[in-house]
Design a protein around this motif. Structure first.
Motif, short mmCIF file in Angstrom:
data_model
loop_
_atom_site.label_atom_id
_atom_site.label_comp_id
_atom_site.label_asym_id
_atom_site.label_seq_id
_atom_site.Cartn_x
_atom_site.Cartn_y
_atom_site.Cartn_z
N ASP A 189 13.19 -61.04 35.71
CA ASP A 189 13.97 -59.98 35.92
C ASP A 189 13.83 -59.21 37.63
OD1 ASP A 189 15.45 -57.44 36.32
OD2 ASP A 189 14.81 -56.48 34.34
N ARG A 233 8.87 -49.81 29.11
CA ARG A 233 10.09 -49.40 28.68
C ARG A 233 10.91 -50.52 28.26
NH1 ARG A 233 10.46 -48.02 34.40
NH2 ARG A 233 11.81 -49.53 35.09
N ARG A 234 10.13 -51.57 27.99
CA ARG A 234 11.05 -52.94 27.45
C ARG A 234 10.44 -53.53 26.36
NH1 ARG A 234 13.07 -57.54 30.66
NH2 ARG A 234 13.26 -56.04 32.59
N SER A 235 11.37 -54.07 25.45
CA SER A 235 10.83 -54.50 24.23
C SER A 235 10.61 -55.70 24.26
CB SER A 235 11.76 -54.08 23.04
OG SER A 235 13.11 -54.66 23.25
N GLY A 236 11.24 -56.89 25.20
CA GLY A 236 11.31 -58.14 25.18
C GLY A 236 10.13 -58.79 25.71
N LEU A 295 10.42 -60.03 31.57
CA LEU A 295 10.19 -59.26 32.81
C LEU A 295 9.81 -59.87 34.19
CD1 LEU A 295 8.09 -56.13 32.15
CD2 LEU A 295 8.03 -57.28 34.44
N VAL A 299 13.05 -55.89 38.84
CA VAL A 299 11.72 -55.51 38.78
C VAL A 299 10.95 -56.37 39.82
CG1 VAL A 299 9.58 -55.33 37.51
CG2 VAL A 299 11.75 -55.17 36.36
N ALA A 312 7.62 -50.83 34.12
CA ALA A 312 8.56 -51.59 33.49
C ALA A 312 8.34 -52.16 32.18
CB ALA A 312 9.20 -52.64 34.46
N ALA A 313 7.28 -52.66 31.88
CA ALA A 313 6.82 -53.18 30.61
C ALA A 313 6.84 -52.05 29.52
CB ALA A 313 5.23 -53.99 30.87
N ALA A 328 6.16 -57.78 26.29
CA ALA A 328 5.87 -57.04 27.63
C ALA A 328 4.98 -55.88 27.41
CB ALA A 328 7.04 -56.92 28.61
N ARG A 329 5.24 -55.02 26.76
CA ARG A 329 4.66 -53.83 26.35
C ARG A 329 3.23 -53.49 25.79
NH1 ARG A 329 8.81 -51.29 22.14
NH2 ARG A 329 9.77 -50.55 24.08
#
Length: 273
Positions: A164, A153-156, A161, A167, A150-151, A191-192
């Motif tokens: 969420d 494909r997430r920019s925030g 996360l 998730v 999940a991390a 997150a990424r």
DNA sequence: GAACCCCTGGTT
DNA sequence: AACCAGGGGTTC
């Protein structure tokens, strides 16, 4: 609202009380709190026996002998409290289930965000169907893989996360801040960019904190009480949440209070990077 | 993502 | 009087 430890504490405290109870009368004080519409809600519930209480994320699921379930969500201020005998309705009561033996279950919710969805005939709440993994019962490898995936494909921010529910099911604002502090990761870190080693630490601290919060029967700041009306004790063990600008309990530096993904957020600028 | 909505009530 | 609150859904 109640987050995972609080909802689970409500479940555990209510289960021995409501199991086997037969619903004699349903009183709906706030129509928008229930689905389906009141007339059908009452008709479907009356005469049914409660055979189990389960929890998924922050949902409390009441299982009836008809095979139907009522999905309660307490949102910010909802309380589900067991009562013995006839008692006057507390202000902001939204729903009451009266049982054959004179006991009753009261849903009290000052902010009126809480809901009780009977399904079928109503569709299960969308948030229940898309719920992510349970922190305490999912295998570590599976949960870590899901978090890292999940991390990626997430920019925030990483805090977003953890909050969420699609998730990870059950963390809210208090425990997200506590977990990230214990793991030494700043809530606003993308997150990424969180490393595998850090995810491992986030996972470990999350398990420890949720279990400790369960031991203390949840965090009571304002509204939260368990099914017997008893407050929890974990507010006395919070490391950062609610301690804005106070000294960090680990390093002594002043904690920072800011806004991340729209939520009030506490962290230590020294202990977390 | 952010902004606003659903509400009431406690704090500043 | 303004702002804040443990949640989450909808709308840009």
């Amino acid at each position: 609202m109640p987050e995972l430890p609080e909802v689970e504490t409500v479940r555990r405290s209510l289960l021995p009380l409501v199991k086997g109870e037969v619903i004699r009368e349903v009183r709906i004080c706030l129509e928008k709190a229930v689905k389906p519409a009141p007339e059908q809600f009452v008709a479907e519930l009356t005469g049914k026996e409660i055979i189990d209480l389960q929890r998924r994320g922050k949902y409390l699921l009441m299982v009836l002998d008809s095979g139907q379930q009522v999905a309660f969500h307490l949102r910010m201020s909802g309380r589900l409290v067991w009562q013995v005998g006839a008692v006057p309705l507390e202000k902001h009561t939204t729903l009451v289930l009266n049982f054959d033996d004179g006991h009753s279950l009261h849903f009290v919710d000052p902010r009126k965000f809480g809901t009780a969805v009977l399904f079928p005939p109503a569709p299960p709440p969308a948030g229940l169907q898309t719920l992510g993994l349970e922190p305490l019962t999912t295998k570590k490898e599976e949960l870590l893989a899901a978090l890292e995936q999940a991390a990626a494909r997430r920019s925030g921010p990483v805090k977003g996360l953890l909050l969420d529910q699609g998730v990870l099911a059950g963390l809210g604002n208090i425990y997200a801040d506590e977990v990230l502090f214990a793991a030494g990761v700043r809530p606003m870190r993308p997150a990424r960019e969180v490393t595998t080693a850090e995810w491992e630490k986030i996972y470990q601290r999350m398990i420890e904190i949720l279990n400790k919060a369960l031991d203390h029967r949840g965090t009571s700041r304002r509204d939260y009480v368990d099914g017997r009306g008893e407050p929890g004790d974990f507010q006395n063990h919070l490391q950062v949440y609610g301690r804005k600008k106070e000294p960090c309990l680990v390093c002594g530096n002043q904690l920072v209070y800011t806004r991340v993904v729209g939520r009030g957020t506490h962290y230590c600028p020294v202990c977390q990077e």
